[in-house]
Design a protein around this motif. Structure first.
Motif, PDB file in Angstrom:
ATOM      1  N   ILE A 161       0.849  -1.194   0.000  1.00 40.40           N
ATOM      2  CA  ILE A 161       0.000   0.000   0.000  1.00 40.40           C
ATOM      3  C   ILE A 161       0.884   1.242   0.000  1.00 40.40           C
ATOM      4  O   ILE A 161       1.749   1.404   0.874  1.00 40.40           O
ATOM      5  CB  ILE A 161      -0.932   0.006   1.233  1.00 40.40           C
ATOM      6  N   GLU A 162       0.650   2.107  -0.977  1.00 33.70           N
ATOM      7  CA  GLU A 162       1.404   3.354  -1.050  1.00 33.70           C
ATOM      8  C   GLU A 162       0.829   4.334  -0.025  1.00 33.70           C
ATOM      9  O   GLU A 162      -0.298   4.804  -0.164  1.00 33.70           O
ATOM     10  CB  GLU A 162       1.329   3.938  -2.458  1.00 33.70           C
ATOM     11  N   ALA A 163       1.609   4.620   0.999  1.00 28.36           N
ATOM     12  CA  ALA A 163       1.091   5.431   2.100  1.00 28.36           C
ATOM     13  C   ALA A 163       1.836   6.742   2.295  1.00 28.36           C
ATOM     14  O   ALA A 163       1.232   7.737   2.732  1.00 28.36           O
ATOM     15  CB  ALA A 163       1.130   4.626   3.405  1.00 28.36           C
ATOM     16  N   MET A 164       3.120   6.811   2.020  1.00 29.09           N
ATOM     17  CA  MET A 164       3.915   8.001   2.308  1.00 29.09           C
ATOM     18  C   MET A 164       3.361   9.222   1.586  1.00 29.09           C
ATOM     19  O   MET A 164       3.161   9.213   0.365  1.00 29.09           O
ATOM     20  CB  MET A 164       5.366   7.762   1.910  1.00 29.09           C
ATOM     21  N   HIS A 165       3.102  10.287   2.364  1.00 29.90           N
ATOM     22  CA  HIS A 165       2.608  11.567   1.890  1.00 29.90           C
ATOM     23  C   HIS A 165       1.212  11.458   1.240  1.00 29.90           C
ATOM     24  O   HIS A 165       0.804  12.382   0.514  1.00 29.90           O
ATOM     25  CB  HIS A 165       3.587  12.210   0.900  1.00 29.90           C
ATOM     26  N   ALA A 166       0.518  10.367   1.491  1.00 28.67           N
ATOM     27  CA  ALA A 166      -0.841  10.195   0.971  1.00 28.67           C
ATOM     28  C   ALA A 166      -1.855  10.650   2.031  1.00 28.67           C
ATOM     29  O   ALA A 166      -1.566  10.633   3.231  1.00 28.67           O
ATOM     30  CB  ALA A 166      -1.090   8.737   0.616  1.00 28.67           C
ATOM     31  N   PRO A 167      -3.029  11.096   1.610  1.00 30.80           N
ATOM     32  CA  PRO A 167      -4.062  11.460   2.595  1.00 30.80           C
ATOM     33  C   PRO A 167      -4.423  10.247   3.453  1.00 30.80           C
ATOM     34  O   PRO A 167      -4.469   9.114   2.956  1.00 30.80           O
ATOM     35  CB  PRO A 167      -5.243  11.901   1.722  1.00 30.80           C
ATOM     36  N   PHE A 168      -4.657  10.498   4.704  1.00 32.66           N
ATOM     37  CA  PHE A 168      -4.973   9.396   5.613  1.00 32.66           C
ATOM     38  C   PHE A 168      -6.288   8.730   5.208  1.00 32.66           C
ATOM     39  O   PHE A 168      -7.300   9.378   4.984  1.00 32.66           O
ATOM     40  CB  PHE A 168      -5.075   9.906   7.046  1.00 32.66           C
ATOM     41  N   PRO A 170      -8.651   5.615   6.613  1.00 35.95           N
ATOM     42  CA  PRO A 170      -8.818   4.647   7.710  1.00 35.95           C
ATOM     43  C   PRO A 170      -8.958   3.210   7.238  1.00 35.95           C
ATOM     44  O   PRO A 170      -8.739   2.282   8.020  1.00 35.95           O
ATOM     45  CB  PRO A 170     -10.096   5.132   8.413  1.00 35.95           C
ATOM     46  N   ASP A 171      -9.339   3.014   5.976  1.00 43.32           N
ATOM     47  CA  ASP A 171      -9.443   1.647   5.452  1.00 43.32           C
ATOM     48  C   ASP A 171      -8.077   1.058   5.099  1.00 43.32           C
ATOM     49  O   ASP A 171      -7.926  -0.164   5.044  1.00 43.32           O
ATOM     50  CB  ASP A 171     -10.329   1.625   4.201  1.00 43.32           C
ATOM     51  N   LYS A 172      -7.086   1.932   4.855  1.00 45.04           N
ATOM     52  CA  LYS A 172      -5.762   1.460   4.439  1.00 45.04           C
ATOM     53  C   LYS A 172      -4.670   1.764   5.453  1.00 45.04           C
ATOM     54  O   LYS A 172      -3.612   1.118   5.430  1.00 45.04           O
ATOM     55  CB  LYS A 172      -5.374   2.106   3.096  1.00 45.04           C
ATOM     56  N   HIS A 173      -4.912   2.730   6.317  1.00 48.28           N
ATOM     57  CA  HIS A 173      -3.871   3.184   7.249  1.00 48.28           C
ATOM     58  C   HIS A 173      -4.336   3.034   8.690  1.00 48.28           C
ATOM     59  O   HIS A 173      -5.526   3.209   8.989  1.00 48.28           O
ATOM     60  CB  HIS A 173      -3.503   4.649   6.978  1.00 48.28           C
ATOM     61  N   HIS A 174      -3.378   2.751   9.529  1.00 49.36           N
ATOM     62  CA  HIS A 174      -3.625   2.673  10.971  1.00 49.36           C
ATOM     63  C   HIS A 174      -2.713   3.697  11.639  1.00 49.36           C
ATOM     64  O   HIS A 174      -1.503   3.485  11.761  1.00 49.36           O
ATOM     65  CB  HIS A 174      -3.339   1.273  11.484  1.00 49.36           C
ATOM     66  N   ALA A 175      -3.300   4.821  12.052  1.00 45.01           N
ATOM     67  CA  ALA A 175      -2.514   5.906  12.642  1.00 45.01           C
ATOM     68  C   ALA A 175      -2.224   5.602  14.110  1.00 45.01           C
ATOM     69  O   ALA A 175      -3.136   5.398  14.902  1.00 45.01           O
ATOM     70  CB  ALA A 175      -3.273   7.226  12.510  1.00 45.01           C
ATOM     71  N   VAL A 176      -0.925   5.578  14.441  1.00 42.98           N
ATOM     72  CA  VAL A 176      -0.522   5.326  15.833  1.00 42.98           C
ATOM     73  C   VAL A 176       0.071   6.576  16.468  1.00 42.98           C
ATOM     74  O   VAL A 176       0.225   6.633  17.686  1.00 42.98           O
ATOM     75  CB  VAL A 176       0.501   4.172  15.891  1.00 42.98           C
ATOM     76  N   MET A 177       0.409   7.576  15.630  1.00 46.69           N
ATOM     77  CA  MET A 177       0.959   8.834  16.136  1.00 46.69           C
ATOM     78  C   MET A 177       0.473   9.971  15.258  1.00 46.69           C
ATOM     79  O   MET A 177       0.103   9.756  14.090  1.00 46.69           O
ATOM     80  CB  MET A 177       2.498   8.808  16.145  1.00 46.69           C
ATOM     81  N   SER A 178       0.473  11.178  15.824  1.00 42.26           N
ATOM     82  CA  SER A 178       0.131  12.378  15.061  1.00 42.26           C
ATOM     83  C   SER A 178       1.112  13.478  15.430  1.00 42.26           C
ATOM     84  O   SER A 178       1.673  13.487  16.533  1.00 42.26           O
ATOM     85  CB  SER A 178      -1.306  12.816  15.341  1.00 42.26           C
ATOM     86  N   THR A 188      -2.250  13.909   6.839  1.00 46.01           N
ATOM     87  CA  THR A 188      -1.397  13.401   5.765  1.00 46.01           C
ATOM     88  C   THR A 188      -0.352  12.481   6.391  1.00 46.01           C
ATOM     89  O   THR A 188       0.221  12.788   7.444  1.00 46.01           O
ATOM     90  CB  THR A 188      -0.704  14.549   5.009  1.00 46.01           C
ATOM     91  N   VAL A 189      -0.094  11.356   5.736  1.00 52.10           N
ATOM     92  CA  VAL A 189       0.891  10.399   6.254  1.00 52.10           C
ATOM     93  C   VAL A 189       2.290  10.980   6.053  1.00 52.10           C
ATOM     94  O   VAL A 189       2.679  11.309   4.925  1.00 52.10           O
ATOM     95  CB  VAL A 189       0.763   9.047   5.543  1.00 52.10           C
ATOM     96  N   ILE A 190       3.068  11.084   7.151  1.00 52.91           N
ATOM     97  CA  ILE A 190       4.420  11.636   7.047  1.00 52.91           C
ATOM     98  C   ILE A 190       5.494  10.627   7.462  1.00 52.91           C
ATOM     99  O   ILE A 190       6.686  10.886   7.280  1.00 52.91           O
ATOM    100  CB  ILE A 190       4.554  12.913   7.905  1.00 52.91           C
ATOM    101  N   GLU A 191       5.046   9.482   7.989  1.00 50.04           N
ATOM    102  CA  GLU A 191       6.037   8.470   8.361  1.00 50.04           C
ATOM    103  C   GLU A 191       5.349   7.097   8.420  1.00 50.04           C
ATOM    104  O   GLU A 191       4.191   6.996   8.832  1.00 50.04           O
ATOM    105  CB  GLU A 191       6.679   8.791   9.709  1.00 50.04           C
ATOM    106  N   ILE A 192       6.085   6.053   7.988  1.00 50.84           N
ATOM    107  CA  ILE A 192       5.551   4.688   7.985  1.00 50.84           C
ATOM    108  C   ILE A 192       6.357   3.847   8.968  1.00 50.84           C
ATOM    109  O   ILE A 192       7.578   3.739   8.845  1.00 50.84           O
ATOM    110  CB  ILE A 192       5.610   4.063   6.580  1.00 50.84           C
ATOM    111  N   VAL A 209       1.132   4.085  10.581  1.00 50.81           N
ATOM    112  CA  VAL A 209       1.692   5.362  10.137  1.00 50.81           C
ATOM    113  C   VAL A 209       1.590   6.443  11.198  1.00 50.81           C
ATOM    114  O   VAL A 209       0.871   6.307  12.200  1.00 50.81           O
ATOM    115  CB  VAL A 209       0.999   5.841   8.855  1.00 50.81           C
ATOM    116  N   LYS A 210       2.325   7.545  10.897  1.00 55.64           N
ATOM    117  CA  LYS A 210       2.192   8.798  11.650  1.00 55.64           C
ATOM    118  C   LYS A 210       1.556   9.815  10.718  1.00 55.64           C
ATOM    119  O   LYS A 210       1.920   9.903   9.536  1.00 55.64           O
ATOM    120  CB  LYS A 210       3.559   9.310  12.102  1.00 55.64           C
ATOM    121  N   VAL A 211       0.589  10.607  11.234  1.00 57.32           N
ATOM    122  CA  VAL A 211      -0.106  11.561  10.396  1.00 57.32           C
ATOM    123  C   VAL A 211      -0.002  12.956  10.997  1.00 57.32           C
ATOM    124  O   VAL A 211       0.311  13.120  12.187  1.00 57.32           O
ATOM    125  CB  VAL A 211      -1.600  11.183  10.235  1.00 57.32           C
TER     126      VAL A 211
END
Length: 213
Positions: A161-168, A170-178, A188-192, A209-211
């Protein structure tokens, strides 16, 4: 006139009256009430039976118009049953086809999910090797194995899954930090931290990810 004479005259008069009554209404012509009642009941029964027979005759008469209406109703009923059965069969066939396709596309999902940690370990090994400038032969071997694993995943429909710098998402990303950021828009995803993967467009593991906030 003596009382005896009066009595004789009265008896003669009674006899004459009796004879006259018998002549006017003979014994064989006296009305029989029971016979009259029976005749009346029989007449009523005959009238009822005749009316019933007439009603049956009218009900049994079938005109071409009524026959056509009955045939049309029977046809509509059978046609409706056919359409319902055909629709149910088509739905059943589509459901079976979908189940077969799902088995083909996702039958090995469990195996591939269990292999994702192996891919994570290879990526960590390559990252650590680049940082420490490990032996080229060892690094080449690890890269070769990693490449084979990538080809195996791709062949079986697994994509990163292409996540870096992509809009968050919730179906593809699991944010653990902001984190606040002036360089990117909010969410926006800034770190994987861990790569996510999808099997034939179905997410089998979201990216950790971190958003931005």
């Amino acid at each position: 006139m003596s009382p005896r004479k009066k009595k004789e005259i009265k008896e003669e008069n009674d006899d004459m009256t009796k004879q006259t009554s018998e002549k006017e209404m003979p014994e064989n012509e006296v009305p029989n009430v029971e016979e009259a009642v029976s005749e009346t009941e029989a007449s009523n029964e005959n009238t009822t039976e005749t009316a019933t027979d007439d009603a049956k005759t009218e009900a049994e008469i079938v005109t071409p118009e009524s026959a056509l209406i009955k045939l049309q109703a029977a046809y509509d009923e059978l046609n409706d049953k056919y359409l319902r059965l055909n629709a149910e069969f088509q739905n059943y066939r589509k459901r079976v086809e979908k189940e077969k396709n799902d088995i083909f596309k996702f039958g090995n999902e469990k195996l591939l999910v269990e292999m994702l940690p192996i891919m994570d370990n290879f990526e960590r090994a390559l990252s650590a090797a680049d940082e420490s400038q490990a032996d080229d032969k060892v690094l080449s071997g690890v890269k070769l194995i990693k490449k084979s694993l990538d080809e195996f995943f791709e062949k079986n429909g697994v994509k990163k899954i292409e996540a870096m710098h992509a809009p968050f998402d919730p179906d593809k990303h699991h944010a653990v930090m902001s984190e606040d950021s002036d360089d990117f828009e909010v969410e926006t995803v800034i770190e994987i931290f861990q790569e996510g993967y999808a099997l034939n467009e179905k997410v089998i593991r979201p990216s950790m990810v971190k958003v931005t906030k």
